[in-house]
Design an enzyme around this catalytic site. Sequence first.
Site, PDB file in Angstrom:
ATOM      1  N   ASP A 106      45.700  49.659 -55.628  1.00 39.16           N
ATOM      2  CA  ASP A 106      46.367  48.432 -55.225  1.00 39.16           C
ATOM      3  C   ASP A 106      45.579  47.235 -55.743  1.00 39.16           C
ATOM      4  O   ASP A 106      44.341  47.245 -55.739  1.00 39.16           O
ATOM      5  CB  ASP A 106      46.462  48.343 -53.701  1.00 39.16           C
ATOM      6  CG  ASP A 106      47.670  49.093 -53.169  1.00 39.16           C
ATOM      7  OD1 ASP A 106      48.638  49.249 -53.936  1.00 39.16           O
ATOM      8  OD2 ASP A 106      47.639  49.518 -52.008  1.00 39.16           O
TER       9      ASP A 106
ATOM     10  N   ASP B 187      54.976  34.695 -40.161  1.00 41.13           N
ATOM     11  CA  ASP B 187      54.281  35.546 -41.130  1.00 41.13           C
ATOM     12  C   ASP B 187      52.815  35.655 -40.724  1.00 41.13           C
ATOM     13  O   ASP B 187      52.064  34.678 -40.821  1.00 41.13           O
ATOM     14  CB  ASP B 187      54.417  34.939 -42.532  1.00 41.13           C
ATOM     15  CG  ASP B 187      53.891  35.869 -43.607  1.00 41.13           C
ATOM     16  OD1 ASP B 187      53.214  36.857 -43.271  1.00 41.13           O
ATOM     17  OD2 ASP B 187      54.148  35.598 -44.797  1.00 41.13           O
TER      18      ASP B 187
ATOM     19  N   GLU C 208      48.242  35.303 -46.303  1.00 45.59           N
ATOM     20  CA  GLU C 208      48.967  34.424 -47.216  1.00 45.59           C
ATOM     21  C   GLU C 208      49.901  33.489 -46.446  1.00 45.59           C
ATOM     22  O   GLU C 208      49.962  32.291 -46.699  1.00 45.59           O
ATOM     23  CB  GLU C 208      49.767  35.242 -48.222  1.00 45.59           C
ATOM     24  CG  GLU C 208      48.927  36.052 -49.200  1.00 45.59           C
ATOM     25  CD  GLU C 208      48.553  37.423 -48.648  1.00 45.59           C
ATOM     26  OE1 GLU C 208      48.774  37.652 -47.438  1.00 45.59           O
ATOM     27  OE2 GLU C 208      48.040  38.259 -49.414  1.00 45.59           O
TER      28      GLU C 208
ATOM     29  N   MET D  82      60.823  39.641 -49.446  1.00 46.65           N
ATOM     30  CA  MET D  82      60.859  38.235 -49.045  1.00 46.65           C
ATOM     31  C   MET D  82      60.962  38.169 -47.526  1.00 46.65           C
ATOM     32  O   MET D  82      61.303  39.155 -46.867  1.00 46.65           O
ATOM     33  CB  MET D  82      62.022  37.489 -49.697  1.00 46.65           C
ATOM     34  CG  MET D  82      63.406  38.000 -49.348  1.00 46.65           C
ATOM     35  SD  MET D  82      64.697  37.071 -50.212  1.00 46.65           S
ATOM     36  CE  MET D  82      66.159  37.917 -49.604  1.00 46.65           C
ATOM     37  N   SER D  83      60.636  37.010 -46.967  1.00 41.54           N
ATOM     38  CA  SER D  83      60.725  36.784 -45.534  1.00 41.54           C
ATOM     39  C   SER D  83      61.202  35.353 -45.319  1.00 41.54           C
ATOM     40  O   SER D  83      61.403  34.603 -46.280  1.00 41.54           O
ATOM     41  CB  SER D  83      59.363  37.001 -44.871  1.00 41.54           C
ATOM     42  OG  SER D  83      58.410  36.091 -45.400  1.00 41.54           O
TER      43      SER D  83
ATOM     44  N   LYS E 207      61.274  32.796 -48.446  1.00 40.43           N
ATOM     45  CA  LYS E 207      60.186  32.721 -49.428  1.00 40.43           C
ATOM     46  C   LYS E 207      59.842  34.142 -49.845  1.00 40.43           C
ATOM     47  O   LYS E 207      59.907  35.077 -49.037  1.00 40.43           O
ATOM     48  CB  LYS E 207      58.950  32.005 -48.862  1.00 40.43           C
ATOM     49  CG  LYS E 207      58.092  32.846 -47.945  1.00 40.43           C
ATOM     50  CD  LYS E 207      56.794  32.145 -47.618  1.00 40.43           C
ATOM     51  CE  LYS E 207      55.790  33.089 -46.977  1.00 40.43           C
ATOM     52  NZ  LYS E 207      56.254  33.777 -45.792  1.00 40.43           N
TER      53      LYS E 207
ATOM     54  N   ASP F 131      47.894  52.400 -46.782  1.00 38.02           N
ATOM     55  CA  ASP F 131      47.657  52.165 -45.359  1.00 38.02           C
ATOM     56  C   ASP F 131      48.934  51.967 -44.555  1.00 38.02           C
ATOM     57  O   ASP F 131      48.906  51.983 -43.337  1.00 38.02           O
ATOM     58  CB  ASP F 131      46.742  50.953 -45.143  1.00 38.02           C
ATOM     59  CG  ASP F 131      47.299  49.691 -45.787  1.00 38.02           C
ATOM     60  OD1 ASP F 131      48.429  49.743 -46.300  1.00 38.02           O
ATOM     61  OD2 ASP F 131      46.603  48.664 -45.775  1.00 38.02           O
TER      62      ASP F 131
ATOM     63  N   ASP G 268      53.748  53.536 -47.640  1.00 33.65           N
ATOM     64  CA  ASP G 268      52.904  54.262 -48.597  1.00 33.65           C
ATOM     65  C   ASP G 268      52.949  55.772 -48.368  1.00 33.65           C
ATOM     66  O   ASP G 268      52.486  56.546 -49.214  1.00 33.65           O
ATOM     67  CB  ASP G 268      51.441  53.797 -48.486  1.00 33.65           C
ATOM     68  CG  ASP G 268      51.239  52.379 -48.982  1.00 33.65           C
ATOM     69  OD1 ASP G 268      51.914  52.006 -49.955  1.00 33.65           O
ATOM     70  OD2 ASP G 268      50.426  51.647 -48.392  1.00 33.65           O
TER      71      ASP G 268
END
Length: 693
Positions: A312, A349, A353, A388-389, A406, A529, A533
Site C-alpha cells: 500500500d 470524515d 485527511e 467518495m464521501s 468529495k 487491515d 482487504d
Amino acid sequence: MTRKTLTLFDPALARPALLEAFKKLDPRVQWRNPVMFVVYVGSAFTTALAAAKPEGFTAAVALWLWFTVLFANFAEAMAEGRSKAQAASLRGLKKQTWAKKLDGEFDRTTPRTAMTWLPLEAAHLRKGDVVLVEAGDTIPADGEVIDGVASVDESAITGESAPVIRESGGDFSAVTGGTRVLSDWIVVRVAVNPGETFVDRMIAMVENAKRHKTPNEIALTILLVALTIVFLGVVVTLLPFSLFSVQASGAGEPVSLVVLVALLVCLIPTTIAGLLSAIGVAGMSRMMQANVIATSGRAVEAAGDVDVLLLDKTGTITLGNRQASQFVPAPGVSDADLADAAQLASLADETPEGRSIVVLAKQKFNLRERDIAALGAQFVHFTAQTRMSGVDLQGTGSQAPRQLRKGAADAIRRHVEALGGRFPTAVQTAVDDVSRRGSTPLVVADGPRVLGVVELKDVVKGGIKERFAELRRMGIKTVMVTGDNRLTAAAIAAEAGVDDFLAEATPEAKLQLIRSYQAAGQLVAMTGDGTNDAPALAQADVAVAMNTGTQAAKEAGNMVDLDSNPTKLIEIVETGKQMLMTRGSLTTFSIANDIAKYFAIIPAAFVTTYPQLSALNFMHLASPSSAILSAVVFNALIIVFLIPLALTGVAYRAVGAAALLRRNLAIYGLGGMVVPFIGIKLIDMVLAAAHLT
C-alpha cells in the site's frame, strides 16, 4: 508490562530444554525424524553390544551416539522453548477481568453517562456485546472502538512501551483483550466469543507442539533419507567384504559391528537432520521477535520464496499522514466557497485527511461551529467502491438542498456526469498539476457543479528506495497499490523506486492482480487491515494482517503484525529468506562435513582388514580406535556448536540465488570440509593425552 528478552542459552530456556531432550527419546517422537531415528537405533544396538561384552571403546562409542541424539533433541527443544518463552507473558493477560456491559442498544447520540452499564465477567462476554472501558481498566476482549478515543498500553502484545491512540473510525479502531486504557474512555463492540480471542489464538500458535513440516522441509527430508538409505546399503555390504578379505588372505581382523555403526552415523547427514526441525521452529520464533505471529511454518517459508510484493502506498511507501495543503477553486468559484463545501463534506470524515480539510478551512477562512441539526445533514460515508464521501443538506428557508461530495477525480466525474453536469477542463488541469507534484487531488462537487480541488500532500519515507533496490537484487518485484489516480501514483512510484503500480485500486482490482501473478507461477505477498482487504489477503500466498485491522482481515491472513506497521512486510520477506538461507547453508556444511569425515574414519575402520590403508592416515591420528571415537565425538559436538546458528540464522544479505550459491559453497562448503579435519585432530590429541584409547 513488557516482554523479557532472553539470551540464547539463558538458564530459563536451557534447563527445560535439557529435560525435554530426554523426553524426546521416546521412539514415537524419534520416528518423525528418519535420519536421527537411524542414529537412535544405532545407539541402542551399540549399547546392547557394550552390555553383552563390556569394553571401553564400545561403551564410549555408545555414549557419544546417545549424545548425538540428545544434542539434536536439545536443539529442537531450545527452539520450541524460545517460542514458548516469548508467549509466556501473554498468559498473564488471561486473567480474571471484569467488564462494564451496556444494558440495551448502543446509541451514539446518547451520552455514555446516561446509559446503563452492568458489571460482568469478561469470560461471559459474547460477540456483539458493547462494553465501556475507562482509564485504568483492562480491555476485556478483542473488539472495535465504536465511540470515544483513548490512550492504550499495548506493551504486553507489541513489546513497545509507548502508548497508542485507539479511536472510532479510521484504521486504528481495533483493540486487543488484555491491554489497558491509560487515559480517557472508549466504547468497544466485542468481536469474538470466549476462547477465540487474539491472545488465545496467539498462545495456541506458538505453543502448538505438532509443527507441520513445510514443503521445502519435506523435500529436504526426502533427500536426507535417500542419502541415509544409500549409506546404509553401503555399510551393510562392507561386513561381508571384510569377512571375505580376512578369510582369503588368512590375516587381519574383520571390521567390528561397533565400527560399522560408528561409520554409518558419521557418514549419514546427521548434522542437518538434527538441526532441521530447530531451523523451522526458530524461523517462526524470529517472526515473533519481530512482533509478527505466523500461523504456520509454511507461511514463513512462503515469505522466503516470494516473487512479488504488493505494498500500500499510504503508511508503507509514504509517511501516511496526508494533510490538506491548499484549495484550488474551479473558474467562477471563490476559495471560501470551495473551502466551505469541502469542510461540510468532511465533517463526518474521521480519517486524518478529512480532519485536515476541516482544520485548513478553519485556519484560512475561520469556518467553524456548524449547526449540523439546523442544516438537516445526512452524511454519506466513504466506500472502496464509490471512492467518495460527503453530505446531503436538506436546506432551510431560502437555502436549497445541497448534495456535497468529495473524492477521487474519476469518481466525482462519474457522479457529476450522472447528474447531468460537466467536469471542467480547468479542474482536470488542476488535478493533473497536483498529481504531477506527487500530491493527491480530491475534487469537491455541489450536485452537478464541480467546485474545485483540495490538494493533499504526502512524503515518501526516507531509505525506502534503497530497500526496494535490495529487493530487486533478490529478484523480488515491488508493486505499489493505491487508490490515487494514475498521475499521482506514477509520480510516487517513480520517487519511491517501485517496479510497478496499481492506481485507482478497488478490492476487485487487487484480487485480480494477485490472481494474474499467481497464474504466471509467482508467489505474492501483501498486507491489509480492512474488511475490503480480506478477499485479497485470502488469495495471497503471504498475507499479513494488521493487529489494528478488522477481524475479517486477521482471519483471512496467515500472519498478524502486532505493531500494525505495513512496512513490516519487507522484514517478513527478509526473515523468510534468512530461514531458507540458514537451511541451505547448514545443508551445504553437513554434506561437506560427511565428505571430510569419510577420509578420517574409513582408513581407521578398515586398517585391521587392509593394513595398506594406514598410508591414508595423513592426519596422523593416534590409533584406529582413537580416530573412530574422535569422529563420533566430533559428529555429536558439531550439532551443539551449530545450535546458535540454527536459532539466530545466518547473516542476511540481499543477493540473488546464484550469488548466494557461490557464497554457500565458499563459506559453508569449504568450511564444512576443513573444520572436521581440525576438530577430529584436536579431539584425537585430547584422547591420546588422557590415554582414553
